[in-house]
Enzyme design. Structure first.
Site, PDB file in Angstrom:
ATOM      1  CG  ASP A   1       5.647  -4.381  10.823  1.00 10.42           C
ATOM      2  OD1 ASP A   1       7.002  -4.729  11.000  1.00 10.42           O
ATOM      3  OD2 ASP A   1       5.547  -3.843   9.795  1.00 10.42           O
ATOM      4  CE  LYS A  30      -1.804   0.249   5.123  1.00 11.84           C
ATOM      5  NZ  LYS A  30      -1.118  -0.423   6.455  1.00 11.84           N
ATOM      6  CB  ALA A  83      -1.044   0.001   1.185  1.00 12.85           C
ATOM      7  CB  VAL A 125       0.462   6.473   3.545  1.00 13.55           C
ATOM      8  CG1 VAL A 125      -0.493   7.469   4.349  1.00 13.55           C
ATOM      9  CG2 VAL A 125       0.104   5.021   4.300  1.00 13.55           C
TER      10      VAL A 125
END
Length: 186
Positions: free
Chosen positions: A149, A43, A23, A25
């Site tokens: 993450d 996003k 993706a 942003v």
């Protein structure tokens, strides 16, 4: 439109602020309820993944998790939407830099991040993670959210000193549609 902005549904995309594996942003502008300009982060799935059901479900899963989180150290997620074939998440725009850029700039200038700044950032991240991990649904059932993450790129520090955790895209939660099999890397 001015300054190279382009239309995206009800938004004007101002500029791309980040790009990742699935993706990107964008800083976007829209009109608030009072007619004032409101800035948000959008996003969206890369166009080359726009028809990949697995990537779409990962974005939907991220939105389902993140929209339930309301904490000072987690960037707020407002909505999941779609413009044409492009799915997107609308999020709080954090005017600042990610921790990776901050640390890289400090290293290039051969300066250390002051201890009190490092401690404040660590405390903000820990507080946001603690909140997400302890989050329960309306019935009191634990959601079992684990970020998975936590990296400098996913820690935003605003110019006013706010610390915000972002990108619950691969978070593990009990409510996910797409559970990761043991040993599989997303």
């Amino acid at each position: 439109m001015s300054n190279g902005e382009r239309d995206f549904g009800p938004f004007k995309l101002v500029r791309r602020v980040a790009v990742g594996g699935m993706a990107e942003v964008h800083l976007a502008r829209t009109k608030g309820a009072t007619g004032d300009d409101k800035y948000v982060a959008i996003k969206m799935i890369h166009p080359n993944f726009a028809e990949d059901e697995q990537f779409i479900m990962m974005l939907v899963d991220e939105a389902k998790i993140a929209v339930q989180l309301s904490h000072d150290n987690i960037a707020h997620t407002f909505d999941l939407g779609r413009v044409g074939d492009t799915y997107y998440i609308t999020m709080e725009y954090v005017n600042g830099a990610d921790l990776y850029k901050i640390l890289r700039t400090a290293s290039e200038k051969d300066v250390y991040l002051p201890f009190d700044c490092a401690a404040a950032i660590a405390q903000g991240v820990a507080s946001g993670l603690d909140y997400a991990h302890r989050k329960r649904d309306a019935n009191g059932t634990p959601l079992g959210i684990v970020h998975r993450d936590v990296s400098p790129q996913n820690v935003l520090v605003s110019y006013s000193g706010e610390v915000k955790l972002v990108d619950f895209g691969i978070a593990k939660a009990a409510l996910k549609e797409q559970q990761t099999a043991a040993g599989v890397i997303k």
